[in-house]
Scaffold this active site. Structure first.
Site, PDB file in Angstrom:
ATOM      1  N   THR A  11       0.826  -1.203   0.000  1.00 54.53           N
ATOM      2  CA  THR A  11       0.000   0.000   0.000  1.00 54.53           C
ATOM      3  C   THR A  11       0.860   1.253   0.000  1.00 54.53           C
ATOM      4  O   THR A  11       1.951   1.248   0.566  1.00 54.53           O
ATOM      5  CB  THR A  11      -0.878  -0.053   1.270  1.00 54.53           C
ATOM      6  OG1 THR A  11      -1.778  -1.145   1.125  1.00 54.53           O
ATOM      7  CG2 THR A  11      -1.643   1.214   1.517  1.00 54.53           C
ATOM      8  N   GLY A  13      -5.574  -4.735   7.073  1.00 55.21           N
ATOM      9  CA  GLY A  13      -6.591  -3.700   7.188  1.00 55.21           C
ATOM     10  C   GLY A  13      -7.662  -3.939   8.230  1.00 55.21           C
ATOM     11  O   GLY A  13      -8.119  -2.989   8.888  1.00 55.21           O
ATOM     12  N   THR A  36      -0.548   1.490   7.022  1.00 51.68           N
ATOM     13  CA  THR A  36      -0.442   0.300   6.173  1.00 51.68           C
ATOM     14  C   THR A  36      -0.310  -0.922   7.064  1.00 51.68           C
ATOM     15  O   THR A  36       0.314  -0.869   8.124  1.00 51.68           O
ATOM     16  CB  THR A  36       0.742   0.405   5.197  1.00 51.68           C
ATOM     17  OG1 THR A  36       0.798  -0.794   4.418  1.00 51.68           O
ATOM     18  CG2 THR A  36       2.078   0.607   5.895  1.00 51.68           C
ATOM     19  N   GLY A  37      -0.919  -2.025   6.620  1.00 44.00           N
ATOM     20  CA  GLY A  37      -0.887  -3.251   7.413  1.00 44.00           C
ATOM     21  C   GLY A  37      -2.151  -4.042   7.136  1.00 44.00           C
ATOM     22  O   GLY A  37      -2.909  -3.710   6.226  1.00 44.00           O
ATOM     23  N   ARG A  56     -14.475  -7.433  -0.501  1.00 35.89           N
ATOM     24  CA  ARG A  56     -13.721  -7.068   0.717  1.00 35.89           C
ATOM     25  C   ARG A  56     -13.277  -5.597   0.657  1.00 35.89           C
ATOM     26  O   ARG A  56     -12.801  -5.113  -0.360  1.00 35.89           O
ATOM     27  CB  ARG A  56     -12.508  -7.975   0.840  1.00 35.89           C
ATOM     28  CG  ARG A  56     -11.686  -7.752   2.123  1.00 35.89           C
ATOM     29  CD  ARG A  56     -10.424  -6.987   1.860  1.00 35.89           C
ATOM     30  NE  ARG A  56      -9.572  -6.904   3.041  1.00 35.89           N
ATOM     31  CZ  ARG A  56      -8.484  -6.136   3.118  1.00 35.89           C
ATOM     32  NH1 ARG A  56      -8.125  -5.396   2.084  1.00 35.89           N
ATOM     33  NH2 ARG A  56      -7.767  -6.087   4.215  1.00 35.89           N
ATOM     34  N   GLY A 113     -10.807  -2.971   2.763  1.00 39.50           N
ATOM     35  CA  GLY A 113      -9.804  -2.844   3.828  1.00 39.50           C
ATOM     36  C   GLY A 113      -9.933  -1.508   4.542  1.00 39.50           C
ATOM     37  O   GLY A 113     -10.939  -0.800   4.442  1.00 39.50           O
ATOM     38  N   ASP A 114      -8.883  -1.156   5.260  1.00 37.24           N
ATOM     39  CA  ASP A 114      -8.891   0.099   6.023  1.00 37.24           C
ATOM     40  C   ASP A 114      -8.591   1.323   5.158  1.00 37.24           C
ATOM     41  O   ASP A 114      -8.947   2.447   5.509  1.00 37.24           O
ATOM     42  CB  ASP A 114      -7.838   0.031   7.140  1.00 37.24           C
ATOM     43  CG  ASP A 114      -6.424  -0.198   6.594  1.00 37.24           C
ATOM     44  OD1 ASP A 114      -6.280  -1.037   5.671  1.00 37.24           O
ATOM     45  OD2 ASP A 114      -5.484   0.468   7.052  1.00 37.24           O
TER      46      ASP A 114
END
Ligand code: ASP
Length: 315
Positions: A181, A234, A231-232, A209, A211-212
């Site tokens: 990301t 989510g 980032t990670g 889906r 994510g964050d």
């Protein structure tokens, strides 16, 4: 006091093993982004436009997981998420699961500029962007050979979505599979803060889906106190309202450094290893991460630093 920080995702576990053959290309891209957008900030461009341009340039680098070169979902398609927020008035824009635009972050910026609504999804977001004049691309253009090979490995191993090499050696040669990301945070000559984040999500993600990254307060946040891009994994960042948590902690009296570290410590037990870039209204810059590496860089008063492993350096 103009400042810029960018990231190209975090990943891996254990000690950093040094750069890969592909890393010079990633570092060169980050240098280019930092020198180009840093100079623009210095000459007076506003922070919101600066983070948009920075993320567009990162989306164009196919080794990062955003725009061209995004990772591939379970159904074999690329779907991308992006969001942006401006600090002084909390204006925000977000697009979710777009499939045919070159620059998702520019689409999010157009949503922000329009003012209402804040989020657009899927075909409606693609249509809004294309009708607004953004460049339309197709899936063949977005999907690179590298991502296709990673997706085929993922499919063959039948591993869970977003698998990383520490979960399953057979799946990946690099944890960046699920974590490439990109994001940017900036403070401009007027002291305005802004943050932007863009992603293809995670390899093998199920249809639909989210994510964050496109969720304001989870992957991206900016207000008068701080600009944050995460980032990670989510889901854990969503469940902790991670980006907003940094602001809350500053409001409660923590330093920027404490806020970022404590936020990551809240996220980790939920399976959300990752990293964050943040700039506060005093111009402090923090880039902590819990993973083996995080592609990252800063432009501070004309000085460029980049890093992958533990150290930041001028080269
Ligand atoms: N946070 C992104 C997501 O969950 C992935 C990443 O940061 O690499 O979609």
């Amino acid at each position: 006091m103009v400042k810029l920080a960018i990231h190209g995702g975090a990943g891996g576990d254990g000690p950093w093993k040094g750069p890969t053959d592909l890393d010079p290309q990633r570092i060169a891209c980050m240098h280019n982004v930092l020198s180009t957008v840093g100079a623009m900030l210095e000459s007076g461009i506003d922070a919101t436009e600066a983070v948009t341009i920075a993320v567009e340039m990162l989306e164009d680098e196919e080794l990062f997981n955003a725009g061209k070169g995004s990772v591939i979902a379970a159904d074999g398609k690329v779907t991308m998420d992006a969001s942006i927020m401006r600090g002084y008035d909390k204006a925000a824009g977000s697009v979710v699961n777009v499939t045919k635009i070159r620059h998702p972050i520019r689409a999010a910026k157009l949503v922000l500029d329009k003012g209402w609504p804040v989020m657009l999804n899927s075909a409606s977001a693609d249509k809004f962007a294309i009708d607004s004049g953004l460049e339309e691309v197709n899936q063949d253009w977005l999907i690179t050979d590298l991502r296709l090979a990673q997706w085929q490995k993922w499919k063959k191993a039948n591993s869970r979505p977003g698998s990383t090499d520490e979960d399953d050696e057979a799946v990946l040669d690099h944890d960046l599979e699920g974590m490439g990301t990109v994001g940017a945070v900036a403070i401009d000559t007027n002291g305005v803060l802004a943050a932007a984040t863009s992603t293809g999500g995670m390899t093998g993600k199920p249809d639909g889906r989210i994510g964050d990254t496109p969720i304001i307060g989870a992957g991206t946040w900016a207000d008068n106190l701080v600009a944050v891009s995460c980032t990670g994994v989510g889901e854990a960042f969503i469940r902790t309202c991670a980006a907003h948590e940094v602001s809350t902690r500053i409001r409660m009296g923590e330093s920027l450094s404490q806020s970022c570290t404590n936020m990551l410590e809240m996220v980790a037990p939920l399976g959300g290893r990752g990293g964050v870039i943040a700039i506060d209204s005093q111009g402090n810059v923090e880039i902590p991460f819990q993973t083996m590496l995080m592609y990252r860089g800063t432009w501070i008063d004309g000085e460029i630093m980049t890093g992958i492993g533990p150290e930041l350096s001028p080269k």
